[in-house]
Design a protein around this motif. Structure first.
Motif, PDB file in Angstrom:
ATOM      1  N   ASP A 124     104.566  63.155  29.600  1.00 30.13           N
ATOM      2  CA  ASP A 124     106.021  63.279  29.531  1.00 30.13           C
ATOM      3  C   ASP A 124     106.448  64.725  29.261  1.00 30.13           C
ATOM      4  N   GLY A 134     105.176  59.720  41.228  1.00 33.72           N
ATOM      5  CA  GLY A 134     105.365  58.736  40.180  1.00 33.72           C
ATOM      6  C   GLY A 134     104.180  58.638  39.246  1.00 33.72           C
ATOM      7  N   TRP A 148     109.939  55.280  32.565  1.00 35.92           N
ATOM      8  CA  TRP A 148     109.651  56.134  33.724  1.00 35.92           C
ATOM      9  C   TRP A 148     108.274  55.886  34.337  1.00 35.92           C
TER      10      TRP A 148
END
Length: 532
Positions: A124, A134, A148
């Protein structure tokens, strides 16, 4: 009918056809903490579901998938699934700090990141600066996933088969990052054919065969993100179909407990691990009598340790390997039959295809007994350094891989490793490149000169020692320098000892004379600390 697999997927298909209901793999689940055991068919089914899920997410042939996870059954699911799709596996050392991870993901042109829950906070911190499609998060029991990431468990529930992708032997399979002499990691590109050859050659050197009876059981704790974990062990497993018992982390008591429970016939580790096991006060409390073979990597096995191993396991066979990532973990093995007659040797090149030579600076062969650079060639040698044609051209010359390692061969062709030309050493099984540590120390404004060397360690083999000469008028303590490296280097790379000197000794070529530094300051003493 006998088959000659040419790709990772074909190796798995052969084992499923030959041994569908035979136990194949035993390890802990990262998600549930349960110990899982699978047959070959079950491993195929599990990886099929994950491959189908990843395909539904958009993972395609040729895309790069970065992966961060500790040893677990999910490592094997993921590796097999990625290769069923023809994607490229990019493992990342879970002990790296954010900027090191960011560099690898960016340099590898990774399209996707798959990471365990413990490493998502690290991802992150850097994902906003990365051009990725992704992330997939691998759950940890009792912990939720951030919004996310895609759920790994969700992907594992996919139905149907993965797409039928054409995969050729020369397709890229893995990009394994290893620190280099420039201070930045380099991506070692291995093809499908390189990986298959790795399994065949290293397994043959350790007397493995495809057995229908008396199947070997191989227990090890090599981190899966290393070439030992995802090349040497993984490919021996796929090529010869032994049972692999993968430990989560190295902990002596847990290792003993697993040996007693799973009854492995073979244990693989670095010499430092064997020292920890032999010296553990509870060693004799556990039944380890199933062990018949030890496979050692990272360094030649000292005679004293061999004697202790023989006392602990009478009749034990010890195979000592010399290998490197660029060689597709290719190299040499000292056969168990030679373990006492060729003390200090790392043996012969892997039969039948590995070749080695010892050459001088002009690339000419040197006579037996003389030290020179070790060069090797074979079907397992890397394709290239990713996006680094200059380093590739320097390393791969005239069909030979120039290892940067120094050694000599005796009259019988046994290799003796003597030194690392590239200033790389091994701390507890982990490679440490001096120049990478030096580059970080030079970032501190008070450091004028520095030199990082290995110092002997009774348990880890080698440890990290930094000599530092400060700039005029500057002041800094050893503790402050150590703190400065914390967010810049993985913990195993950080110096454990900093020694300040007035100036660096310089050799006739103008380089820091590290041999002189070690001779003057080390005095043959070993550090007694034992943290990995």
């Amino acid at each position: 009918m006998w088959k000659n697999p040419q790709t990772i997927r074909e190796l798995l298909e052969r084992n499923v056809a030959d041994f569908p209901d035979r136990e194949a793999f035993v390890s802990v689940s990262y998600r549930t903490r349960d110990w899982i055991r699978h047959t070959w068919k079950e491993m195929d089914d599990q990886s099929n579901r994950l491959a189908a899920g990843l395909a539904g997410l958009g993972v395609k042939k040729g895309q790069k998938v970065a992966f961060m996870l500790t040893n677990s059954v999910e490592c094997y699911y993921t590796y097999l699934a990625i290769h069923k799709l023809g994607a490229v596996f990019v493992p990342i050392n879970v002990r790296l700090v954010p900027r090191e991870v960011e560099y690898i993901v960016e340099h590898a042109d990774a399209d996707w990141i798959i990471a365990g829950h413990d490493f998502l906070s690290l991802v992150d911190q850097v994902r906003g600066r990365l051009d990725i499609k992704g992330c997939v998060g691998i759950e940890k029991e009792g912990e939720g996933l951030p919004g996310w990431v895609e759920s790994f468990t969700g992907l594992m529930k996919s139905s149907g088969s993965p797409p039928d992708v054409s995969i050729a032997p020369n397709d890229e399979a893995d990009i394994l990052y290893t620190s280099g002499t420039t201070g930045l990691p380099k991506g070692v590109v291995l093809t499908q054919a390189n990986k298959v050859a790795c399994g065949r050659l290293i397994g043959t050197s350790c007397d493995l065969s495809r057995r229908h009876y008396g199947v070997p059981r191989l227990q090890n704790v090599f981190p899966f993100f290393t070439s030992s974990g995802c090349s040497s062990v993984m490919m021996m497993w796929l090529y010869f179909a032994p049972v692999v018992i993968l430990e989560e982390t190295f902990d002596a008591v847990k290792t003993f407990e697993t040996i007693e429970k799973e009854r492995p016939t073979t244990y693989g580790g670095a010499p430092a691990m064997f020292v920890f096991l032999l010296n553990h006060p509870r060693f004799k409390e556990f039944d380890t009598s199933s062990i018949r073979v030890l496979i050692s990597g990272a360094a030649a096995m000292p005679e004293e340790i061999i004697r202790k191993l023989q006392a602990a396991w009478p009749g034990i066979k010890v195979y000592t390997t010399y290998a490197l990532t660029e060689g597709g973990t290719g190299g040499t093995t000292l056969h168990a039959a030679d373990m006492l007659t060729k003390i200090g040797s790392v043996g012969h090149p892997w039969a039948p295809d590995q070749e080695i030579r010892i050459v001088d600076d002009q690339g000419q062969d040197v006579d037996p007994g003389r030290v020179g650079e070790i060069v090797l060639r074979g079907p397992n040698v890397m394709k290239e350094y990713y996006k680094n044609p200059e380093a590739t051209a320097q390393t791969l010359r005239d069909g030979w891989l120039h290892t940067g390692d120094m050694g000599r061969c005796d009259e019988e062709g046994y290799l003796y490793f003597t030194d690392r030309k590239k200033d790389m050493f091994v701390r507890g099984g982990y490679n440490v490149y001096s120049v990478e540590v030096e580059s970080v120390l030079y970032e501190h404004p008070a450091v004028g000169q520095c030199a990082v060397v290995a110092k002997p360690h009774p348990k880890l083999g080698e440890d990290v020692l930094a000599f530092v000469a400060l700039k005029p008028g500057e002041k800094v303590t050893a503790e402050e320098l150590l703190e400065f490296t914390k967010d810049k280097l993985a913990d195993y790379k950080r110096p454990r000892d900093v020694r300040f000197i007035d100036s660096m000794p310089i050799n006739p070529t103008g380089k820091v004379d590290k041999r002189s530094l070690k001779a003057e300051y080390l005095g043959g003493k070993e550090d007694e600390s034992d943290g990995l």
